[in-house]
Write a protein that holds these residues in place. Structure first.
Motif, PDB file in Angstrom:
ATOM      1  N   ARG A  92       0.829  -1.209   0.000  1.00 37.81           N
ATOM      2  CA  ARG A  92       0.000   0.000   0.000  1.00 37.81           C
ATOM      3  C   ARG A  92       0.864   1.259   0.000  1.00 37.81           C
ATOM      4  O   ARG A  92       1.948   1.292   0.592  1.00 37.81           O
ATOM      5  N   TYR A  93       0.354   2.296  -0.641  1.00 38.07           N
ATOM      6  CA  TYR A  93       0.983   3.621  -0.657  1.00 38.07           C
ATOM      7  C   TYR A  93      -0.043   4.635  -0.180  1.00 38.07           C
ATOM      8  O   TYR A  93      -1.136   4.718  -0.745  1.00 38.07           O
ATOM      9  N   PHE A  94       0.299   5.380   0.851  1.00 35.71           N
ATOM     10  CA  PHE A  94      -0.551   6.468   1.328  1.00 35.71           C
ATOM     11  C   PHE A  94       0.134   7.773   0.940  1.00 35.71           C
ATOM     12  O   PHE A  94       1.100   8.190   1.557  1.00 35.71           O
ATOM     13  N   GLY A  95      -0.383   8.367  -0.128  1.00 36.72           N
ATOM     14  CA  GLY A  95       0.264   9.533  -0.705  1.00 36.72           C
ATOM     15  C   GLY A  95       0.885   9.190  -2.045  1.00 36.72           C
ATOM     16  O   GLY A  95       0.881   8.043  -2.491  1.00 36.72           O
ATOM     17  N   LEU A  96       1.402  10.197  -2.692  1.00 34.53           N
ATOM     18  CA  LEU A  96       1.936  10.068  -4.047  1.00 34.53           C
ATOM     19  C   LEU A  96       3.316   9.398  -4.036  1.00 34.53           C
ATOM     20  O   LEU A  96       4.208   9.853  -3.327  1.00 34.53           O
ATOM     21  N   PRO A  97       3.501   8.308  -4.806  1.00 36.26           N
ATOM     22  CA  PRO A  97       4.836   7.692  -4.899  1.00 36.26           C
ATOM     23  C   PRO A  97       5.717   8.480  -5.868  1.00 36.26           C
ATOM     24  O   PRO A  97       5.956   8.066  -6.997  1.00 36.26           O
ATOM     25  N   ALA A  98       6.157   9.649  -5.395  1.00 30.76           N
ATOM     26  CA  ALA A  98       6.902  10.566  -6.261  1.00 30.76           C
ATOM     27  C   ALA A  98       8.369  10.608  -5.850  1.00 30.76           C
ATOM     28  O   ALA A  98       8.763  10.039  -4.831  1.00 30.76           O
ATOM     29  N   GLY A  99       9.163  11.306  -6.648  1.00 32.12           N
ATOM     30  CA  GLY A  99      10.586  11.437  -6.341  1.00 32.12           C
ATOM     31  C   GLY A  99      11.253  10.073  -6.274  1.00 32.12           C
ATOM     32  O   GLY A  99      11.049   9.217  -7.140  1.00 32.12           O
ATOM     33  N   HIS A 100      12.024   9.857  -5.223  1.00 30.30           N
ATOM     34  CA  HIS A 100      12.738   8.590  -5.077  1.00 30.30           C
ATOM     35  C   HIS A 100      11.785   7.406  -4.921  1.00 30.30           C
ATOM     36  O   HIS A 100      12.161   6.268  -5.220  1.00 30.30           O
ATOM     37  N   GLU A 101      10.558   7.659  -4.448  1.00 31.70           N
ATOM     38  CA  GLU A 101       9.619   6.547  -4.232  1.00 31.70           C
ATOM     39  C   GLU A 101       9.076   5.969  -5.527  1.00 31.70           C
ATOM     40  O   GLU A 101       8.519   4.871  -5.536  1.00 31.70           O
ATOM     41  N   PHE A 102       9.219   6.698  -6.618  1.00 36.18           N
ATOM     42  CA  PHE A 102       8.688   6.194  -7.886  1.00 36.18           C
ATOM     43  C   PHE A 102       9.401   4.903  -8.308  1.00 36.18           C
ATOM     44  O   PHE A 102       8.774   3.976  -8.821  1.00 36.18           O
ATOM     45  N   GLY A 103      10.694   4.830  -8.053  1.00 31.76           N
ATOM     46  CA  GLY A 103      11.441   3.606  -8.367  1.00 31.76           C
ATOM     47  C   GLY A 103      10.956   2.429  -7.545  1.00 31.76           C
ATOM     48  O   GLY A 103      10.805   1.309  -8.057  1.00 31.76           O
ATOM     49  N   PHE A 105       7.977   2.088  -6.357  1.00 32.12           N
ATOM     50  CA  PHE A 105       6.655   1.790  -6.907  1.00 32.12           C
ATOM     51  C   PHE A 105       6.761   0.841  -8.103  1.00 32.12           C
ATOM     52  O   PHE A 105       6.048  -0.171  -8.191  1.00 32.12           O
ATOM     53  N   LEU A 106       7.688   1.125  -9.001  1.00 32.48           N
ATOM     54  CA  LEU A 106       7.892   0.265 -10.179  1.00 32.48           C
ATOM     55  C   LEU A 106       8.388  -1.119  -9.777  1.00 32.48           C
ATOM     56  O   LEU A 106       7.929  -2.137 -10.304  1.00 32.48           O
ATOM     57  N   GLU A 107       9.321  -1.169  -8.834  1.00 32.22           N
ATOM     58  CA  GLU A 107       9.856  -2.456  -8.378  1.00 32.22           C
ATOM     59  C   GLU A 107       8.767  -3.285  -7.693  1.00 32.22           C
ATOM     60  O   GLU A 107       8.714  -4.513  -7.843  1.00 32.22           O
ATOM     61  N   ASP A 108       7.891  -2.612  -6.948  1.00 31.49           N
ATOM     62  CA  ASP A 108       6.767  -3.315  -6.311  1.00 31.49           C
ATOM     63  C   ASP A 108       5.840  -3.921  -7.354  1.00 31.49           C
ATOM     64  O   ASP A 108       5.352  -5.042  -7.186  1.00 31.49           O
ATOM     65  N   ILE A 109       5.583  -3.190  -8.424  1.00 32.11           N
ATOM     66  CA  ILE A 109       4.722  -3.704  -9.490  1.00 32.11           C
ATOM     67  C   ILE A 109       5.310  -4.999 -10.062  1.00 32.11           C
ATOM     68  O   ILE A 109       4.593  -5.984 -10.288  1.00 32.11           O
ATOM     69  N   CYS A 147      14.831   6.390   1.652  1.00 33.01           N
ATOM     70  CA  CYS A 147      13.474   5.939   1.985  1.00 33.01           C
ATOM     71  C   CYS A 147      12.988   4.740   1.169  1.00 33.01           C
ATOM     72  O   CYS A 147      12.332   3.850   1.715  1.00 33.01           O
ATOM     73  N   PRO A 148      13.287   4.682  -0.138  1.00 31.09           N
ATOM     74  CA  PRO A 148      12.783   3.542  -0.909  1.00 31.09           C
ATOM     75  C   PRO A 148      13.232   2.192  -0.366  1.00 31.09           C
ATOM     76  O   PRO A 148      12.494   1.210  -0.468  1.00 31.09           O
ATOM     77  N   MET A 149      14.412   2.132   0.236  1.00 24.69           N
ATOM     78  CA  MET A 149      14.889   0.860   0.791  1.00 24.69           C
ATOM     79  C   MET A 149      13.983   0.386   1.931  1.00 24.69           C
ATOM     80  O   MET A 149      13.646  -0.799   2.029  1.00 24.69           O
ATOM     81  N   ALA A 150      13.563   1.331   2.779  1.00 29.02           N
ATOM     82  CA  ALA A 150      12.667   0.982   3.892  1.00 29.02           C
ATOM     83  C   ALA A 150      11.293   0.572   3.373  1.00 29.02           C
ATOM     84  O   ALA A 150      10.688  -0.401   3.845  1.00 29.02           O
ATOM     85  N   VAL A 151      10.806   1.312   2.384  1.00 28.51           N
ATOM     86  CA  VAL A 151       9.493   1.002   1.798  1.00 28.51           C
ATOM     87  C   VAL A 151       9.510  -0.378   1.148  1.00 28.51           C
ATOM     88  O   VAL A 151       8.606  -1.197   1.349  1.00 28.51           O
ATOM     89  N   ARG A 152      10.537  -0.625   0.383  1.00 32.02           N
ATOM     90  CA  ARG A 152      10.638  -1.908  -0.319  1.00 32.02           C
ATOM     91  C   ARG A 152      10.731  -3.070   0.671  1.00 32.02           C
ATOM     92  O   ARG A 152      10.139  -4.134   0.449  1.00 32.02           O
TER      93      ARG A 152
END
Length: 224
Positions: A92-103, A105-109, A147-152
């Protein structure tokens, strides 16, 4: 004007979406609150879906479609769930997966489509056995490179638990600027900040992008 450049579209098609195997459906919830970036969220998801026949999306009204939101375990908006053709794997994403989070988002897909992650076998084994309700909050900002490392990590843990038939772990990226009241509640002074909740109670929190083994140790500490 598009949010994704032609050059980035080419990279996404060749380096990410060429790896997809199963259909992915992105379920987006838009509400009355926190909607500064809702139009960008809808546009981003639309542009991403146009890059592969295996990626589709739906836009829903959080305030008027509570039953559907509950089905996907969504309690606030704007938010999105990346599903394997409608099957919720806890991403789940709460808010826009923008900036560094966009990568991320793609890896999650890619991970959701393929029904697997690159976690170590021993980590996957540990995650298979978790049957308590776990929420992993990963607070981020778009400009944070770590941040993307923690999200992933949160999302990989959720995916592996779901694939084992449990579906007990939810990995939540929370964009701290879009959700300031949550950031205040959890005293988010630096990002990434991770909060692990078990059966609705806050158990463990830490700042920084922990590697897999340490992240798992923190999860096990929260479960004790």
């Amino acid at each position: 004007m598009g949010l994704i450049s032609d050059g980035d579209k080419k990279v996404i098609r060749e380096e990410f979406f060429s790896k997809l195997t199963n259909p992915v459906k992105i379920i987006v919830f838009i509400g009355k609150d926190h909607c500064q970036y809702c139009e960008q969220l809808k546009q981003l998801v639309q542009e991403v879906s146009e890059l592969s026949d295996l990626v589709s999306y739906e836009i829903h009204d959080f305030d008027n479609e509570k039953e559907l939101a509950e089905k996907y375990r969504i309690d606030k908006a704007p938010s999105l769930v990346i599903t394997q053709d409608g099957k919720d794997l806890g991403v789940r994403y709460f808010g826009l997966p923008a900036g560094h989070e966009f990568g991320a988002f793609l890896e999650d897909i890619v991970d959701v489509s393929n029904g697997t992650t690159d976690l170590m076998p021993e980590t996957k084994e540990a995650l298979k056995n978790i049957d308590k309700d776990v929420q992993i909050y990963a607070f981020v900002t778009p400009t944070c490179p770590y941040c993307p490392m923690a999200v992933r990590m949160a999302h990989k843990f959720a995916i592996e638990n779901a694939l084992a038939g449990k579906g007990k772990i939810l990995g939540d990226m929370i964009e701290a600027i879009e959700y300031p009241e949550l950031a205040d509640k959890y005293s988010v002074m630096a990002v990434p900040k991770v909060v692990i909740r078990v059966n609705g109670e806050d158990k463990v929190s830490f700042e920084g992008a922990y590697p897999e083994k340490m992240f798992l140790e923190k999860l096990m500490e929260a479960l004790e």
